[in-house]
Design a protein around this motif. Structure first.
Motif, short mmCIF file in Angstrom:
data_model
loop_
_atom_site.label_atom_id
_atom_site.label_comp_id
_atom_site.label_asym_id
_atom_site.label_seq_id
_atom_site.Cartn_x
_atom_site.Cartn_y
_atom_site.Cartn_z
N VAL A 88 3.45 10.14 -9.78
CA VAL A 88 2.75 10.37 -11.06
C VAL A 88 2.12 11.74 -11.07
O VAL A 88 2.15 12.50 -12.08
CB VAL A 88 1.70 9.26 -11.27
CG1 VAL A 88 0.79 9.63 -12.46
CG2 VAL A 88 2.38 7.92 -11.50
N VAL A 89 1.53 12.13 -9.91
CA VAL A 89 0.88 13.46 -9.85
C VAL A 89 1.92 14.57 -10.02
O VAL A 89 1.71 15.55 -10.75
CB VAL A 89 0.15 13.61 -8.49
CG1 VAL A 89 -0.35 15.05 -8.32
CG2 VAL A 89 -1.02 12.63 -8.42
N LEU A 120 2.38 1.82 -3.50
CA LEU A 120 1.38 2.35 -4.44
C LEU A 120 1.10 3.83 -4.14
O LEU A 120 0.87 4.64 -5.07
CB LEU A 120 0.09 1.53 -4.31
CG LEU A 120 0.18 0.09 -4.82
CD1 LEU A 120 -1.14 -0.63 -4.56
CD2 LEU A 120 0.47 0.08 -6.33
N LEU A 121 1.13 4.16 -2.85
CA LEU A 121 0.88 5.57 -2.51
C LEU A 121 1.99 6.48 -3.06
O LEU A 121 1.74 7.54 -3.65
CB LEU A 121 0.78 5.72 -0.99
CG LEU A 121 0.59 7.16 -0.46
CD1 LEU A 121 -0.73 7.75 -0.99
CD2 LEU A 121 0.60 7.18 1.06
N ILE A 138 4.00 5.84 -5.57
CA ILE A 138 3.91 5.88 -7.05
C ILE A 138 2.85 6.89 -7.47
O ILE A 138 3.03 7.67 -8.42
CB ILE A 138 3.62 4.49 -7.60
CG1 ILE A 138 4.84 3.57 -7.36
CG2 ILE A 138 3.28 4.56 -9.08
CD1 ILE A 138 4.59 2.12 -7.77
N SER A 139 1.71 6.85 -6.78
CA SER A 139 0.62 7.78 -7.15
C SER A 139 1.07 9.24 -6.98
O SER A 139 0.80 10.11 -7.83
CB SER A 139 -0.61 7.50 -6.26
OG SER A 139 -1.06 6.17 -6.46
N ILE A 140 1.78 9.52 -5.86
CA ILE A 140 2.27 10.89 -5.65
C ILE A 140 3.27 11.29 -6.73
O ILE A 140 3.25 12.41 -7.26
CB ILE A 140 2.91 11.02 -4.25
CG1 ILE A 140 1.83 10.80 -3.16
CG2 ILE A 140 3.59 12.37 -4.06
CD1 ILE A 140 2.39 10.74 -1.75
N SER A 173 0.84 -1.21 0.00
CA SER A 173 0.00 0.00 0.00
C SER A 173 0.86 1.25 0.00
O SER A 173 0.55 2.26 -0.68
CB SER A 173 -0.90 -0.01 1.23
OG SER A 173 -1.74 -1.14 1.22
N LYS A 174 1.97 1.25 0.76
CA LYS A 174 2.86 2.43 0.80
C LYS A 174 3.50 2.69 -0.56
O LYS A 174 3.61 3.82 -1.02
CB LYS A 174 3.93 2.23 1.86
CG LYS A 174 3.36 2.25 3.28
CD LYS A 174 4.48 2.04 4.30
CE LYS A 174 3.95 2.09 5.73
NZ LYS A 174 5.01 1.89 6.73
#
Length: 323
Positions: free
Chosen positions: A303-304, A296-297, A299-301, A293-294
């Motif tokens: 990408v943003v 993925l978090l 990676i999401s940041i 979960s960390k």
């Protein structure tokens, strides 16, 4: 040849008399008092309930049994006596059977009448009804007949398990039909007796037997019934009903988690311990899920952020192109 005809007539008369004369002799036979008898217990309580069995035996002057005659029994001296006919027609041994009971204490004379021959024997037998009470205790248990073995053509030997004390004697009852005992012997053995041989039986006939333990004047209950045929070599032994047993087989040391098996006759039931199971909880799996979960978090940041930078550079480029 006149003598020839006379010889034929004489021969025919002789043959006729030889064939039919015995029937005439037999038909004319009547009971004789000196050869006839009446058998009954000497003393019977006058309680109106105790019954005595009376056996009447009719024979002719040669001692031959009177068969098939109708017989009646009378006690004219006692109005309180009750007579019941058990078998009023003489059998192959010349026997007729009756029962008697009374509410009056006295000694009575018994009269026997052969209705077929129209002959009456007055005071052929005697019976005494007593008023004394009986205070003897009943036997401690009921005897059990265990075997009946034919011993010759006219004898059957009975064996039984003795009754518990107090016992003074054993009483035997028997007959030709189950549950109907028209013959008997008031004493077939004293305390401790366990066998008795019944005699004077008819070959080929089946007899049904039962015994009672007696203490003084008090009789116990009838035993089980047993039957046998006179002259038959087969020994009848009653079969005892077996009580089913339960066997428990214990697990051995080499067996793990083995449930005992109970066996009842032909039915085998196996019981197994069934316990509910729940899915195992793994702490390592939980930790892995948290790491995933960390990541993925992050990676999401990323990408943003990258997207934001790309949009800024694209906007700046378009502005410079317009200028």
């Amino acid at each position: 040849m006149p003598y020839k005809g006379n010889f034929v007539i004489i021969f025919c008369l002789f043959l006729f008399s030889f064939i039919f004369f015995p029937f005439f002799i037999y038909a004319s036979n009547v009971p004789d008092r000196s050869h006839s008898s009446l058998s009954v217990s000497s003393f019977v309580p006058a309680d109106g309930q105790t019954t005595a069995i009376i056996t009447v035996t009719l024979q002719d002057s040669s001692g031959n049994p009177i068969v098939g005659n109708l017989v009646a029994l009378e006690d004219s001296s006692n109005s309180g006596a009750t007579i019941t006919t058990i078998s009023g027609t003489t059998d192959g041994s010349g026997h007729a059977l009756f029962s008697i009971k009374s509410t009056k204490s006295q000694t009575d004379n018994l009269n026997v009448t052969d209705k077929t021959s129209n002959v009456t024997f007055y005071n052929l037998g005697q019976i005494t009804f007593t008023s004394s009470g009986c205070y003897d205790s009943a036997p401690g248990s009921t005897p059990r007949l265990t075997s009946a073995t034919s011993n010759g053509q006219t004898q059957i030997t009975l064996t039984w398990t003795p009754a518990a004390n107090p016992v003074t004697r054993y009483l035997l009852s028997y007959g030709l039909t189950s549950g109907q005992y028209i013959y008997g012997n008031p004493n077939v053995g004293e305390q401790g007796a366990s066998s008795y041989t019944v005699g004077s039986l008819s070959p080929g006939k089946r007899y049904y037997f039962a015994i009672q333990a007696v203490n003084g004047c008090t009789s116990g209950s009838f035993s089980n019934e047993i039957s046998a045929t006179a002259g038959e070599t087969f020994t009848y032994t009653p079969t005892l009903t077996q009580t089913p047993t339960i066997e428990i087989t214990s697990p051995t040391k080499s067996q793990d988690n083995v449930t005992p098996t109970s066996t009842l006759k032909d039915i085998s039931i196996q019981l197994q311990d069934i316990q509910p199971t729940s899915p195992p909880i793994s702490t390592q799996a939980s930790a892995a899920d948290n790491s995933t979960s960390k990541i993925l978090l992050f990676i999401s940041i990323g990408v943003v952020i990258i997207g934001s930078i790309g949009n800024f550079l694209y906007w700046r480029h378009m502005k410079n192109s317009l200028l």
